[in-house]
Design an enzyme around this catalytic site. Structure first.
Site, PDB file in Angstrom:
ATOM      1  N   ASP A  61      -4.614   0.736  -4.025  1.00 61.43           N
ATOM      2  CA  ASP A  61      -5.450  -0.373  -3.191  1.00 61.43           C
ATOM      3  C   ASP A  61      -5.780   0.358  -1.944  1.00 61.43           C
ATOM      4  O   ASP A  61      -6.416  -0.427  -0.977  1.00 61.43           O
ATOM      5  CB  ASP A  61      -4.398  -1.456  -2.834  1.00 61.43           C
ATOM      6  CG  ASP A  61      -3.210  -1.063  -2.469  1.00 61.43           C
ATOM      7  OD1 ASP A  61      -2.742   0.049  -2.209  1.00 61.43           O
ATOM      8  OD2 ASP A  61      -2.214  -2.015  -2.184  1.00 61.43           O
TER       9      ASP A  61
ATOM     10  N   HIS B 101       7.755  -2.166  -2.596  1.00 58.30           N
ATOM     11  CA  HIS B 101       7.947  -2.760  -1.526  1.00 58.30           C
ATOM     12  C   HIS B 101       9.748  -3.493  -1.462  1.00 58.30           C
ATOM     13  O   HIS B 101       9.955  -4.198  -0.819  1.00 58.30           O
ATOM     14  CB  HIS B 101       6.997  -4.185  -1.240  1.00 58.30           C
ATOM     15  CG  HIS B 101       5.628  -3.673  -0.746  1.00 58.30           C
ATOM     16  ND1 HIS B 101       5.742  -3.007   0.321  1.00 58.30           N
ATOM     17  CD2 HIS B 101       4.455  -3.986  -1.300  1.00 58.30           C
ATOM     18  CE1 HIS B 101       4.251  -2.764   0.506  1.00 58.30           C
ATOM     19  NE2 HIS B 101       3.595  -3.401  -0.449  1.00 58.30           N
TER      20      HIS B 101
ATOM     21  N   ASP C 267      -0.383   4.365  -0.990  1.00 58.87           N
ATOM     22  CA  ASP C 267      -0.622   2.877  -1.128  1.00 58.87           C
ATOM     23  C   ASP C 267      -1.073   2.398   0.132  1.00 58.87           C
ATOM     24  O   ASP C 267      -0.269   2.800   1.527  1.00 58.87           O
ATOM     25  CB  ASP C 267       0.626   2.012  -1.385  1.00 58.87           C
ATOM     26  CG  ASP C 267       0.178   0.396  -1.990  1.00 58.87           C
ATOM     27  OD1 ASP C 267       0.071  -0.115  -0.848  1.00 58.87           O
ATOM     28  OD2 ASP C 267       0.183   0.304  -3.071  1.00 58.87           O
TER      29      ASP C 267
ATOM     30  N   HIS D 291      -0.428  -0.070   1.720  1.00 57.51           N
ATOM     31  CA  HIS D 291       0.630  -0.862   2.629  1.00 57.51           C
ATOM     32  C   HIS D 291       1.893   0.182   2.581  1.00 57.51           C
ATOM     33  O   HIS D 291       2.071   0.795   1.855  1.00 57.51           O
ATOM     34  CB  HIS D 291       0.829  -2.173   1.832  1.00 57.51           C
ATOM     35  CG  HIS D 291      -0.104  -3.107   1.452  1.00 57.51           C
ATOM     36  ND1 HIS D 291      -0.698  -3.275   0.430  1.00 57.51           N
ATOM     37  CD2 HIS D 291      -0.812  -3.698   2.386  1.00 57.51           C
ATOM     38  CE1 HIS D 291      -1.922  -4.047   0.653  1.00 57.51           C
ATOM     39  NE2 HIS D 291      -1.991  -4.298   1.892  1.00 57.51           N
TER      40      HIS D 291
END
Length: 285
Positions: free
Chosen positions: A274, A146, A182, A184
């Site tokens: 995740d 990120h 991931d 996200h």
């Protein structure tokens, strides 16, 4: 015993456990004053300790070779991040820490762990570039995908994958593909190469959209890149409830054809865990 060609080289340094992301209510760092036990931040060292133990004592341990990590040097970070942003992190560390954005806390020990994460990832990439193996796994924290060139986001300070991609490019790889699973959106990596036709960034993620000033990207199919990079960012937002069959379909029908067409000389996998059905940060996917 597995032969050297059958083994996966795992790069790791226990100093990365020294990043203390704090306690509170979920990832807020807040104590409401009426809880006897505060929650650990979801990005905490326990989960990585378990990953290390699984790799060392689990069924695939005979196929693992362990190699040491290292600290990244500040000039190395400038291949992806701006000098102003790196200076912000250095000063925050000197001052004893700082909340850089929602849920993202640089505490004492965090900067050293971040440098270890970045350097360890660069070591893993260098290992492959030097012809010492086809697969290298950088087991690192804090996470990185990120983190954008000029800001922290989503528990991430330095973009480890982005630094590895840039090292591959600087070492002579004409094209590099990134596959991010991931849960996200890998917005930081995408942002770093959004205007480049030398990097194909692909991301499979839940359809979460933007989550504030630190994360303006929404991860939609319409974010395709800009300028020379137009068409080189492939977002695959997945609906809640997508399981293994959905992931396999998306990989086979969307990611694999795009990567084959791109013909990269190096592939960087960003394998955040995740997307698991039991992970508390995204148990709906």
């Amino acid at each position: 015993m597995a032969t050297s060609t059958e083994r996966v080289n795992v790069f790791w340094d226990s100093g990365m456990l020294n990043h203390n992301s704090g306690t509170g209510v979920f990832d807020t760092g807040m104590d409401p004053g009426f809880l006897d036990v505060l929650e650990k931040h979801p990005e905490n060292s326990d989960r990585v300790k378990n990953m290390v133990s699984i790799l060392k004592r689990g069924p695939i341990s005979p196929y693992i070779s362990w190699l040491p990590g290292r600290h990244a040097l500040l000039p190395e970070l400038l291949s992806f991040h701006s000098p102003e942003y790196i200076n912000e992190l250095v000063e925050a560390d000197k001052e004893g820490g700082k909340m850089l954005c929602a849920g993202t806390f640089l505490n004492p020990g965090s900067w050293d762990a971040s440098l270890l994460a970045a350097g360890t990832t660069l070591s893993a990439m260098k290992h492959v570039l030097d012809g010492n193996g086809k697969i290298a796994y950088a087991l690192v924290r804090p996470p990185g995908h990120h983190a954008q060139p000029t800001r922290a986001d989503g528990y991430c300070f330095l973009n480890n994958a982005g630094l590895a991609v840039q090292l591959a490019l600087d070492s002579g790889c004409a094209k590099v593909a990134v596959i991010d699973i991931d849960v996200h959106y890998g917005n930081g990596t995408a942002e770093g190469f959004y205007r480049s036709d030398k990097v194909l960034t692909t991301s499979l993620h839940m359809n979460h959209g933007t989550w504030g000033p630190s994360h303006p990207q929404n991860g939609s199919i319409h974010e395709l890149g800009e300028g020379e990079g137009f068409g080189y960012n492939l977002n695959i937002p997945l609906p809640n409830g997508t399981g293994d069959r959905g992931y396999v379909y998306a990989i086979n029908e969307l990611v694999a054809p795009a990567v084959r067409k791109f013909e990269p000389e190096m592939i960087v996998l960003v394998i955040g865990q995740d997307s698991s059905a039991v992970n508390i940060t995204a148990c709906t996917v």
